[in-house]
Design an enzyme around this catalytic site. Structure first.
Site, PDB file in Angstrom:
ATOM      1  N   ASP A 213       0.824  -1.215   0.000  1.00  0.00           N
ATOM      2  CA  ASP A 213       0.000   0.000   0.000  1.00  0.00           C
ATOM      3  C   ASP A 213       0.854   1.259   0.000  1.00  0.00           C
ATOM      4  OD1 ASP A 213      -1.975  -1.836   0.267  1.00  0.00           O
ATOM      5  OD2 ASP A 213      -2.823  -1.039   2.118  1.00  0.00           O
TER       6      ASP A 213
ATOM      7  N   SER B 294       1.833  -7.528   9.068  1.00  0.00           N
ATOM      8  CA  SER B 294       0.506  -7.601   8.444  1.00  0.00           C
ATOM      9  C   SER B 294       0.080  -9.005   8.003  1.00  0.00           C
ATOM     10  CB  SER B 294       0.474  -6.670   7.218  1.00  0.00           C
ATOM     11  OG  SER B 294       1.173  -7.262   6.146  1.00  0.00           O
TER      12      SER B 294
ATOM     13  N   SER C 182      -8.461  -2.681   9.723  1.00  0.00           N
ATOM     14  CA  SER C 182      -8.635  -3.849   8.848  1.00  0.00           C
ATOM     15  C   SER C 182      -9.959  -4.561   9.072  1.00  0.00           C
ATOM     16  CB  SER C 182      -7.497  -4.830   9.146  1.00  0.00           C
ATOM     17  OG  SER C 182      -7.787  -6.097   8.616  1.00  0.00           O
TER      18      SER C 182
ATOM     19  N   GLU D 177     -10.159  -7.584   9.219  1.00  0.00           N
ATOM     20  CA  GLU D 177      -9.862  -8.686  10.140  1.00  0.00           C
ATOM     21  C   GLU D 177     -10.467  -8.421  11.519  1.00  0.00           C
ATOM     22  OE1 GLU D 177      -7.839 -11.758  10.595  1.00  0.00           O
ATOM     23  OE2 GLU D 177      -8.534 -11.872   8.546  1.00  0.00           O
TER      24      GLU D 177
ATOM     25  N   TYR E 219      -3.320 -10.831  15.238  1.00  0.00           N
ATOM     26  CA  TYR E 219      -3.272  -9.669  14.327  1.00  0.00           C
ATOM     27  C   TYR E 219      -4.579  -8.867  14.433  1.00  0.00           C
ATOM     28  CZ  TYR E 219      -3.671  -7.079   9.923  1.00  0.00           C
ATOM     29  OH  TYR E 219      -3.861  -6.092   8.985  1.00  0.00           O
TER      30      TYR E 219
HETATM   31  P1  NAP Z   1       2.803  -4.906   3.837  1.00  0.00           P
HETATM   32  O1  NAP Z   1       3.023  -5.035   2.359  1.00  0.00           O
HETATM   33  O2  NAP Z   1       3.076  -6.080   4.698  1.00  0.00           O
HETATM   34  O3  NAP Z   1       3.713  -3.674   4.332  1.00  0.00           O
HETATM   35  C1  NAP Z   1       3.968  -3.460   5.694  1.00  0.00           C
HETATM   36  C2  NAP Z   1       4.954  -2.329   5.830  1.00  0.00           C
HETATM   37  O4  NAP Z   1       5.216  -2.106   7.225  1.00  0.00           O
HETATM   38  C3  NAP Z   1       6.327  -2.606   5.174  1.00  0.00           C
HETATM   39  O5  NAP Z   1       6.786  -1.426   4.569  1.00  0.00           O
HETATM   40  C4  NAP Z   1       7.196  -2.943   6.380  1.00  0.00           C
HETATM   41  O6  NAP Z   1       8.574  -2.670   6.178  1.00  0.00           O
HETATM   42  C5  NAP Z   1       6.624  -1.965   7.409  1.00  0.00           C
HETATM   43  N1  NAP Z   1       7.002  -2.333   8.790  1.00  0.00           N
HETATM   44  C6  NAP Z   1       6.747  -3.494   9.426  1.00  0.00           C
HETATM   45  N2  NAP Z   1       7.261  -3.451  10.668  1.00  0.00           N
HETATM   46  C7  NAP Z   1       7.861  -2.246  10.810  1.00  0.00           C
HETATM   47  C8  NAP Z   1       8.573  -1.598  11.867  1.00  0.00           C
HETATM   48  N3  NAP Z   1       8.791  -2.203  13.023  1.00  0.00           N
HETATM   49  N4  NAP Z   1       9.024  -0.322  11.681  1.00  0.00           N
HETATM   50  C9  NAP Z   1       8.820   0.306  10.497  1.00  0.00           C
HETATM   51  N5  NAP Z   1       8.166  -0.258   9.456  1.00  0.00           N
HETATM   52  C10 NAP Z   1       7.697  -1.514   9.615  1.00  0.00           C
HETATM   53  O7  NAP Z   1       1.316  -4.436   4.156  1.00  0.00           O
HETATM   54  P2  NAP Z   1       0.234  -3.750   3.188  1.00  0.00           P
HETATM   55  O8  NAP Z   1      -0.568  -4.805   2.533  1.00  0.00           O
HETATM   56  O9  NAP Z   1       0.876  -2.699   2.384  1.00  0.00           O
HETATM   57  O10 NAP Z   1      -0.740  -3.089   4.267  1.00  0.00           O
HETATM   58  C11 NAP Z   1      -0.491  -1.785   4.778  1.00  0.00           C
HETATM   59  C12 NAP Z   1      -1.231  -1.621   6.095  1.00  0.00           C
HETATM   60  O11 NAP Z   1      -2.627  -1.824   5.889  1.00  0.00           O
HETATM   61  C13 NAP Z   1      -0.833  -2.597   7.187  1.00  0.00           C
HETATM   62  O12 NAP Z   1      -0.959  -1.931   8.436  1.00  0.00           O
HETATM   63  C14 NAP Z   1      -1.887  -3.695   7.089  1.00  0.00           C
HETATM   64  O13 NAP Z   1      -2.021  -4.368   8.322  1.00  0.00           O
HETATM   65  C15 NAP Z   1      -3.097  -2.858   6.742  1.00  0.00           C
HETATM   66  N6  NAP Z   1      -4.156  -3.533   5.979  1.00  0.00           N
HETATM   67  C16 NAP Z   1      -3.856  -4.185   4.821  1.00  0.00           C
HETATM   68  C17 NAP Z   1      -4.870  -4.747   4.088  1.00  0.00           C
HETATM   69  C18 NAP Z   1      -4.599  -5.467   2.792  1.00  0.00           C
HETATM   70  O14 NAP Z   1      -5.478  -6.190   2.324  1.00  0.00           O
HETATM   71  N7  NAP Z   1      -3.444  -5.237   2.171  1.00  0.00           N
HETATM   72  C19 NAP Z   1      -6.207  -4.658   4.535  1.00  0.00           C
HETATM   73  C20 NAP Z   1      -6.462  -3.969   5.712  1.00  0.00           C
HETATM   74  C21 NAP Z   1      -5.435  -3.384   6.427  1.00  0.00           C
HETATM   75  P3  NAP Z   1       9.595  -3.774   5.598  1.00  0.00           P
HETATM   76  O15 NAP Z   1       9.609  -3.548   4.098  1.00  0.00           O
HETATM   77  O16 NAP Z   1      10.869  -3.390   6.246  1.00  0.00           O
HETATM   78  O17 NAP Z   1       9.092  -5.123   5.984  1.00  0.00           O
HETATM   79  O1  G4F Z   2      -4.370 -13.746   1.845  1.00  0.00           O
HETATM   80  P1  G4F Z   2      -4.527 -14.022   3.297  1.00  0.00           P
HETATM   81  O2  G4F Z   2      -3.323 -14.469   4.033  1.00  0.00           O
HETATM   82  O3  G4F Z   2      -5.169 -12.713   3.907  1.00  0.00           O
HETATM   83  P2  G4F Z   2      -5.988 -12.409   5.265  1.00  0.00           P
HETATM   84  O4  G4F Z   2      -5.690 -13.398   6.320  1.00  0.00           O
HETATM   85  O5  G4F Z   2      -7.416 -12.248   4.878  1.00  0.00           O
HETATM   86  O6  G4F Z   2      -5.362 -11.020   5.717  1.00  0.00           O
HETATM   87  C1  G4F Z   2      -5.132  -9.968   4.783  1.00  0.00           C
HETATM   88  O7  G4F Z   2      -6.275  -9.146   4.713  1.00  0.00           O
HETATM   89  C2  G4F Z   2      -6.599  -8.451   5.929  1.00  0.00           C
HETATM   90  C3  G4F Z   2      -7.876  -7.658   5.658  1.00  0.00           C
HETATM   91  O8  G4F Z   2      -8.990  -8.460   5.927  1.00  0.00           O
HETATM   92  C4  G4F Z   2      -5.429  -7.558   6.290  1.00  0.00           C
HETATM   93  F1  G4F Z   2      -5.733  -6.839   7.388  1.00  0.00           F
HETATM   94  C5  G4F Z   2      -4.196  -8.411   6.539  1.00  0.00           C
HETATM   95  O9  G4F Z   2      -3.080  -7.570   6.819  1.00  0.00           O
HETATM   96  C6  G4F Z   2      -3.899  -9.185   5.250  1.00  0.00           C
HETATM   97  O10 G4F Z   2      -3.530  -8.259   4.250  1.00  0.00           O
HETATM   98  O11 G4F Z   2      -5.643 -15.146   3.514  1.00  0.00           O
HETATM   99  C7  G4F Z   2      -6.930 -15.049   2.968  1.00  0.00           C
HETATM  100  C8  G4F Z   2      -7.692 -16.359   3.177  1.00  0.00           C
HETATM  101  C9  G4F Z   2      -7.646 -16.898   4.606  1.00  0.00           C
HETATM  102  O12 G4F Z   2      -8.947 -17.263   4.990  1.00  0.00           O
HETATM  103  C10 G4F Z   2      -6.764 -18.126   4.541  1.00  0.00           C
HETATM  104  O13 G4F Z   2      -7.099 -19.163   5.467  1.00  0.00           O
HETATM  105  O14 G4F Z   2      -7.073 -17.355   2.376  1.00  0.00           O
HETATM  106  C11 G4F Z   2      -7.028 -18.568   3.109  1.00  0.00           C
HETATM  107  N1  G4F Z   2      -5.959 -19.409   2.564  1.00  0.00           N
HETATM  108  C12 G4F Z   2      -6.135 -20.637   2.026  1.00  0.00           C
HETATM  109  N2  G4F Z   2      -4.948 -21.148   1.647  1.00  0.00           N
HETATM  110  C13 G4F Z   2      -4.649 -19.103   2.539  1.00  0.00           C
HETATM  111  C14 G4F Z   2      -4.000 -20.204   1.942  1.00  0.00           C
HETATM  112  N3  G4F Z   2      -3.965 -18.008   2.940  1.00  0.00           N
HETATM  113  C15 G4F Z   2      -2.619 -17.985   2.740  1.00  0.00           C
HETATM  114  N4  G4F Z   2      -1.926 -16.876   3.095  1.00  0.00           N
HETATM  115  N5  G4F Z   2      -1.951 -19.041   2.178  1.00  0.00           N
HETATM  116  C16 G4F Z   2      -2.599 -20.180   1.766  1.00  0.00           C
HETATM  117  O15 G4F Z   2      -1.986 -21.117   1.259  1.00  0.00           O
END
Ligand code: NAP
Ligand code: G4F
Length: 323
Positions: A12, A81, A122, A124, A146
């Site tokens: 993001d 995350s 999130s 979640e 988480y």
């Molecule tokens: P991501 O790809 O896992 O990126 C996480 C970022 O946080 C990376 O830049 C990571 O740096 C940094 N980070 C982790 N620990 C840190 C620390 N101790 N100090 C400074 N930076 C740190 O996650 P994303 O998918 O972009 O998501 C962004 C945010 O939205 C997260 O808070 C996630 O929980 C939330 N979110 C995501 C989703 C989704 O579907 N993607 C949905 C809802 C909420 P490094 O590169 O060094 O690891």
């Molecule tokens: O892709 P996932 O690991 O994402 P999850 O757990 O939904 O979390 C992501 O979305 C959240 C927003 O709702 C964020 F807050 C969070 O940071 C993250 O970005 O898993 C999605 C689904 C789960 O139900 C899991 O059980 O996919 C199912 N799944 C089935 N097989 C799997 C797998 N997930 C993963 N990672 N790997 C598998 O092989």
């Protein structure tokens, strides 16, 4: 305008930085110290952003970064995350994903309480869903360390808004994906492995729970919603979602179909990938965001799957040409 992003090296963070640069922002990014740099997602814009070394585990470094850059807006995206890691490292997840939000808010309060703050909450948090679809008013029932940490982060954001009058908004974002998604998340694991199988470099795709359902959108659409939340007169919380839900099975089926293969011949269910507690079904109602922010998602489910598979096929083909 100056905007600072924690987590700029993540999925993001990279899309948001590009979005803000296009709007003329000066962008600062918080990056934690590592023995090797991991800037691949922001390679293309590396020279256009200012990087600050800080860690959300370290209050002093967060304060220093804000003091030096003096942003008008702070987008707090940094977190641990990946949900399965939160069972393996529950304390670290609480520290980074939960208390990290307090450190970011405390830095705002101490440096300049007029900085507008965005918290990456999130879906979640809804976990064992209490209502279908989920809205800003649906009670939380998190199902992982988480999710629990995100509930804390959400409420501390609300609390700093109410206690100190900080412009703090919380975006309750449902799953959003892209070719920049981490390889361990299910959509990217599928698109990458499908591409490998199509090119003859893998033979099977091992997955856990195929019945889990998610409301999947495109990350590029979702970062716009983050920005819109900070352009309002009042800080509020918003659900950001597509309003459609699909199973992991459907995602895999569609991804294999994109390369002309039958998913059932390649997918192997591995019980080791099941979670101790699952979020069975997520589907969000983004009506408030549509009405107040004028936000709607642009990329459909089918388009998302196709663009991820196409990007992974192209990337693997490029790697072959280069080697
Ligand atoms: P991501 O790809 O896992 O990126 C996480 C970022 O946080 C990376 O830049 C990571 O740096 C940094 N980070 C982790 N620990 C840190 C620390 N101790 N100090 C400074 N930076 C740190 O996650 P994303 O998918 O972009 O998501 C962004 C945010 O939205 C997260 O808070 C996630 O929980 C939330 N979110 C995501 C989703 C989704 O579907 N993607 C949905 C809802 C909420 P490094 O590169 O060094 O690891
Ligand atoms: O892709 P996932 O690991 O994402 P999850 O757990 O939904 O979390 C992501 O979305 C959240 C927003 O709702 C964020 F807050 C969070 O940071 C993250 O970005 O898993 C999605 C689904 C789960 O139900 C899991 O059980 O996919 C199912 N799944 C089935 N097989 C799997 C797998 N997930 C993963 N990672 N790997 C598998 O092989």
């Amino acid at each position: 305008m100056r905007a600072m992003i924690t987590g700029i090296t993540g999925q993001d963070g990279s899309y948001l930085a590009e979005f803000l640069l296009e709007r003329g922002y000066e962008v600062g990014g918080v990056v934690r110290r590592s023995s090797s740099e991991r800037f691949d997602r922001i390679d293309a814009i590396r020279d256009s952003v200012t990087i600050f070394q800080a860690d959300i585990h370290d209050q002093t470094s967060m304060i220093s970064a804000l003091r030096e850059f003096r942003p008008h807006e702070l987008y707090h995206l940094a977190a641990q995350s990946f949900v399965p890691t939160s069972w393996a490292q529950p304390v670290l997840t609480g520290e980074f994903t939960g208390l990290g939000v307090t450190r970011a808010l405390e830095a705002v309060r101490q440096v300049d309480p007029s900085i507008k703050f965005y918290q990456a909450s999130s879906s979640e948090m809804f976990g064992k869903v209490q209502e279908i679809p989920q809205t800003e008013r649906t009670p939380f029932w998190p199902r992982s360390p988480y999710g629990v940490a995100k509930v804390y982060g959400h409420w501390i954001t609300v609390n700093y808004r109410e206690s100190y009058g900080i412009f703090a908004a919380s975006g309750i974002l449902f799953n959003h994906e892209s070719p920049r998604r981490g390889l361990e998340f299910v959509t990217r694991k599928i698109s990458r492995t499908v591409a490998k199988i199509a090119l003859g470099r893998a033979e099977e795709l091992r997955l856990g729970n195929l019945d889990a359902r998610r409301d999947w959108g495109f990350a590029g659409d979702y970062v716009k919603a983050m920005w819109l939340m900070l352009q309002q007169d009042k800080p509020e919380d918003y659900v950001i979602a597509t309003g459609e839900t699909h199973s992991v099975r459907e995602f895999a089926e569609r991804a294999f179909a994109r390369v002309g293969l039958d998913w059932e011949k390649y997918v192997v269910v591995d019980p080791a990938l099941y979670r101790p507690a699952e979020v069975d079904q997520l589907i969000g109602d983004a009506g408030k965001a549509r009405e107040k922010l004028g936000w709607t998602p642009e990329v459909s489910f089918d388009e998302l799957v196709n663009l991820m598979v196409d990007a992974d096929v192209a990337a693997l083909e490029r790697e072959t040409c280069e080697s």
